[in-house]
Scaffold this active site. Structure first.
Site, PDB file in Angstrom:
ATOM      1  N   LYS A   1      26.766  70.373  33.994  1.00 48.30           N
ATOM      2  CA  LYS A   1      27.495  69.104  33.980  1.00 48.30           C
ATOM      3  C   LYS A   1      26.456  67.995  33.948  1.00 48.30           C
ATOM      4  CE  LYS A   1      29.472  70.291  37.952  1.00 48.30           C
ATOM      5  NZ  LYS A   1      30.874  69.899  37.881  1.00 48.30           N
ATOM      6  N   ARG A   2      26.868  66.735  33.733  1.00 44.65           N
ATOM      7  CA  ARG A   2      25.882  65.660  33.796  1.00 44.65           C
ATOM      8  C   ARG A   2      25.114  65.727  35.112  1.00 44.65           C
ATOM      9  NH1 ARG A   2      25.715  61.888  29.354  1.00 44.65           N
ATOM     10  NH2 ARG A   2      24.425  60.620  30.722  1.00 44.65           N
TER      11      ARG A   2
ATOM     12  N   LYS B   1      27.130  64.559  41.959  1.00 44.40           N
ATOM     13  CA  LYS B   1      27.439  65.947  41.616  1.00 44.40           C
ATOM     14  C   LYS B   1      26.529  66.925  42.378  1.00 44.40           C
ATOM     15  CE  LYS B   1      29.229  64.863  36.954  1.00 44.40           C
ATOM     16  NZ  LYS B   1      30.525  65.550  36.743  1.00 44.40           N
TER      17      LYS B   1
ATOM     18  N   THR C   1      36.496  68.909  34.732  1.00 48.71           N
ATOM     19  CA  THR C   1      37.165  69.836  33.815  1.00 48.71           C
ATOM     20  C   THR C   1      36.298  71.075  33.630  1.00 48.71           C
ATOM     21  OG1 THR C   1      36.228  68.556  31.983  1.00 48.71           O
ATOM     22  CG2 THR C   1      38.551  68.172  32.518  1.00 48.71           C
TER      23      THR C   1
ATOM     24  N   LYS D   1      37.184  75.196  33.071  1.00 45.11           N
ATOM     25  CA  LYS D   1      36.666  76.084  32.024  1.00 45.11           C
ATOM     26  C   LYS D   1      36.025  77.331  32.632  1.00 45.11           C
ATOM     27  CE  LYS D   1      35.280  71.875  29.773  1.00 45.11           C
ATOM     28  NZ  LYS D   1      34.076  71.134  29.350  1.00 45.11           N
TER      29      LYS D   1
END
Ligand SMILES: *Cc1c(COP(=O)(O)O)cnc(C)c1O
Length: 830
Positions: free
Chosen positions: A564-565, A570, A672, A676
């Site tokens: 992810k970024r 995060k 998201t 996945k």
């Protein structure tokens, strides 16, 4: 091929060379396109020639369905969704179009007959990186679901000539290179120069009286240029609906400034042309301050005015008057990037179509709906008033008028509450003046939604609380979803095959059908096949890792993936602290029993985000030491896969055993990536943040590794005077991990290399990494415990997939259609 078939192919019938779906017609069409479009024959064709020949073959079949779709819409004039998004991350088109046409296997055979491997052509495709991450990818999943659900829709955006930068890792650091994705041409798009729009900028306004003596305003811009639409067909799965992605490209107004040319100012004319073409030149990376990004505001205005003018043009062809715009169109604002649309539609209706203000406002605020994507206050867009005024003087006047009327409404509802009026104003006047784009979007929209239950609740309690007090009926939740076509069928063909053989293929367009898998969760033979599917994807990723990183990884180790970024919220650094903790344990006790893990990271850092770039350096630095240390050989591996993209995601999501969703609670709007991974059978280790909350609800708490503070606890901790250094002093393992990073072990003796990161954690730690550390480490031990029981792990994995039905973007889109857009399916027959 029989003579009859050849005949048929030539005549454009059932098995036409342009539209036929049989192996023969695809092979013929491929050779035809190779010859007549690429000007090549098989023996001399390059990989790119072959790729293009196949792309045109597929595009012909899309255009056939596109024409049928347009005909249907012309006949029925249906209500249409217009999705406005500054970003789209659709991923490679070829594989998805073959899949949705249902011709992947015949195409593979047709090419094999010519000695060509389909996979080589798929691998060759360069994806359009027209987005930063989750927000752009969401827009792409929504396009897939809109077409699959047969909803008339146009997705409007910007055709950036350079998308998100390409990331390389050199000496452990991120290096950005330009994404020249159009260099060799883009076979999927169709230019429509004849419906270009004029875009105005700068200058001033003046008032005048029209023939009827009415007071009006006109905008006298200092510059004008053109927006040319470039269309990409978006086909649904198993249906004939082809919707449009219409991206705008900026060009000089007349191609040349002939006036200047005649004056002899040839070079001046060329420079002006070059300047207008700069507007759609490059996508801005996010996570950088917006302030002063003049070109970014121009980009927003550019694509918004072109899109609204285009809608009004379409409306004109239906003979509906402008005052019925909102009956024909529902315009969804993907975040505030297109929020200027509220002022622009008012300008078009009042200044150009001569509606009176009140009627124009009725139309405008019944046309827009706004999706909020962030709770981080620093990510809320605002533009300095002087900048705004210099580029969009008429829009600023309109915003002032909207604001004055809006604030009167606030005063009426909440008398004697000027503090509230100041908080809610579209203009921030607490210091230098700014236009608050989220406020403009809220005032101008009839619906406002967050993207997960928790996010939608927090919106009402925090950043949009005043708006909720005023208009509770506007607020909704629409939990995000992802498309199972791309992220299961395409990315994980082995899993798709197993699902089809075990249940049937109904899950492809109704993901809730996967529930039927649950009854196989105790079937030993099925468990074995499930593990084989995962193992095959892990071996596949292993090859990619060795090609891209030069590292060897063991497909039997636990693949622990965070892709992810890169962002402090995060918390990739929390993941690193776990790795260093395990490393320390092995160093202190070489015989300690540790589950072999391969840690895989992927993600880009915004080029100006110092701390994120330092986190990338830290991951690579730890990997360099850990991967070479014989003491941990066979137990720990750490790799950073460069240039995370949709294409790389195809390889990553299906290969993960463990999905890291470890953001500080209350910070991730939805996520998201979490969906996945889980759809591909990864188990999640995560906080109660974003859609993790709902994933856990669906799959069951017993099938989810939960740790960390809740969003409420995070707020309380910060309010109560959080002291991260106390945690460091009182937790020997945490101290050991941070001290090891600070010792220079991972930085060739340089003790200062990671000092800013460590100091940040010890002194402020705004994302509570240290507060969640102990809970995270304990939870990772629980993960290892379950991994040691393969049957249990596999059962949990199956339960995750079986219960992911809610997280199909088909469900999200069906809810938007029902609750916000009020649109329904319009089937297309060929
Ligand atoms: C899904 C996806 C994302 C979003 O990932 P999150 O984990 O939700 O942040 C970002 N980039 C790409 C390329 C994706 O496919």
């Amino acid at each position: 091929m029989t003579a009859r078939k050849r005949d048929d192919a030539a005549k454009g019938g059932e098995d036409s060379i342009r539209t036929g779906l049989s192996e023969d017609s695809i092979r013929l069409a491929f050779l035809d396109n190779l010859f007549y479009v690429q000007g090549r024959f098989l023996e001399v064709a390059s990989l790119d020639d072959k790729y293009k020949a196949l792309a045109y073959t597929v595009r012909d079949r899309l255009l056939h369905r596109w024409v049928a779709t347009v005909r249907t819409y012309q006949q029925t004039n249906p209500r249409t969704v217009c999705y406005l998004s500054a970003e789209y991350l659709p991923g490679p088109f070829m594989g998805n179009n073959l899949l949705n046409l249902g011709i992947s296997e015949v195409t593979r055979k047709a090419l094999a007959g010519l000695g060509i491997e389909l996979d080589d052509l798929l691998e060759h495709e360069e994806e359009p990186g027209l987005g930063n991450g989750g927000l752009g990818r969401l827009a792409a999943c929504f396009m897939d679901s809109l077409a699959t659900l047969q909803i008339p829709a146009i997705s409007y955006g910007i055709r950036y000539e350079f998308g998100i930068f390409n990331q390389r890792i050199r000496d452990g650091e991120q290096v950005e290179t330009t994404d020249n994705w159009l260099r060799y041409g883009n076979p999927w798009e169709v230019r429509r120069p004849h419906i270009a729009c004029t875009v105005k900028l700068g200058g001033r306004t003046e008032s005048y009286h029209d023939e009827a003596g009415r007071w009006r305003v006109r905008w006298l811009p200092s510059e004008t240029f053109r927006g040319v639409p470039i269309d990409t067909p978006i086909l649904g799965h198993g249906v004939n609906t082809v919707n449009l992605m219409r991206l705008w490209s900026a060009e000089a107004a007349e191609g040349f400034d002939f006036h200047a040319f005649n004056r002899g100012d040839y070079y001046g004319a060329v420079v002006r042309e070059v300047r207008s073409e700069t507007i759609s030149k490059v996508l801005y990376p996010n996570d950088e301050p917006e302030i002063g990004k003049r070109l970014r505001l121009i980009q927003q205005h550019f694509f918004v005015t072109c899109s609204l003018q285009d809608m009004l043009r379409v409306l004109g062809t239906t003979e509906l008057p402008p005052e019925r715009f909102h009956e024909k169109f529902c315009v969804q604002l993907n975040d505030t990037h297109p929020a200027i649309a509220v002022a622009e539609l008012m300008r078009l209706l009042v200044d150009e179509h001569h509606l009176d203000w009140d009627l124009a406002w009725q139309v405008t605020h019944n046309s827009f709906a706004y999706t909020n994507h962030t709770l981080l206050p620093e990510a809320l867009e605002k533009w300095p008033v002087p900048l705004f005024e210099s580029l969009l003087p008429r829009h600023l006047e309109i915003i002032y008028e909207i604001n004055a009327r809006f604030l009167d409404e606030v005063r009426m509802r909440f008398p004697f509450d000027e503090a509230r009026v100041r908080r809610m104003s579209i203009i921030d006047e607490s210091g230098p003046r700014y236009v608050r784009m989220a406020h403009l979007a809220c005032v101008g929209s009839f619906a406002i939604n967050g993207v997960a239950e928790l996010h939608s609740r927090l919106l009402k309690e925090t950043v949009l609380r005043d708006f909720y007090d005023l208009w509770p009926e506007k607020f909704q939740n629409k939990t995000n979803g992802v498309t199972p076509r791309r992220f299961v069928m395409l990315a994980n063909p082995g899993l798709a095959r197993l699902l089809n053989e075990t249940i049937d293929s109904s899950w492809e367009n109704d993901l809730t059908q996967l529930r039927a898998l649950e009854k196989y969760a105790d079937d030993a033979a099925f468990l074995e096949r499930w593990r084989d599917v995962k193992r095959e994807r892990k071996a596949h990723l292993g090859l990619l890792i060795s090609r891209l990183c030069g590292a060897r990884v063991d497909p039997d180790s636990l693949f622990d993936v965070q892709a992810k970024r890169i962002h402090e919220y995060k918390r990739q650094h929390l993941n690193v602290l776990h790795i260093v903790t395990l490393y320390n344990r092995i160093k202190h006790d070489p015989s300690s029993d540790i589950v072999p893990r391969t840690f895989v990271f992927g993600g880009k850092a915004a080029p100006g985000y110092f701390m994120a770039k330092l986190m990338i350096r830290l991951i690579n630095a730890v990997g360099e030491v850990v991967n070479r240390d014989p003491a941990v050989a066979g137990r720990l591996k750490v790799v950073f896969l460069p240039n995370f993209s949709v294409k790389l995601g195809h390889a990553l999501y299906p290969a993960a055993d463990l999905s890291e969703q470890i953001s500080t609670a209350g910070k991730e709007a939805s996520g998201t990536g979490n969906m996945k991974f889980a759809m591909n059978g990864a188990l999640t280790i995560g906080t109660l943040d974003g859609a993790n909350v709902e994933i856990r609800e669906e799959v069951g708490a017993e099938n989810f590794f939960l740790f960390g503070l809740t969003a409420e606890e995070v707020e309380h901790r910060l309010a109560a005077g959080y002291r991260p250094r106390d945690l460091y002093e009182n937790d020997a393992e945490l101290k050991g991990a941070l001290d090891l990073i600070g010792s220079g072990l991972f930085s060739h003796g340089d003790r200062d290399a990671f000092r800013p990161l460590i100091d940040n954690l010890l002194n402020s730690d705004p994302y509570l990494v240290l507060a969640d550390y102990a809970s995270y480490i304990a939870c990772q031990e629980a993960v290892s415990g379950v991994w040691r029981d393969p049957a249990r792990w596999t059962r949990m994995s199956i339960c995750n997939v079986a219960r992911m039905g809610k997280f199909s973007s088909d469900r999200s889109i069906a809810e938007y259609c029902r609750d916000i857009w009020k649109v329904s399916a319009v089937p297309v027959v060929l």
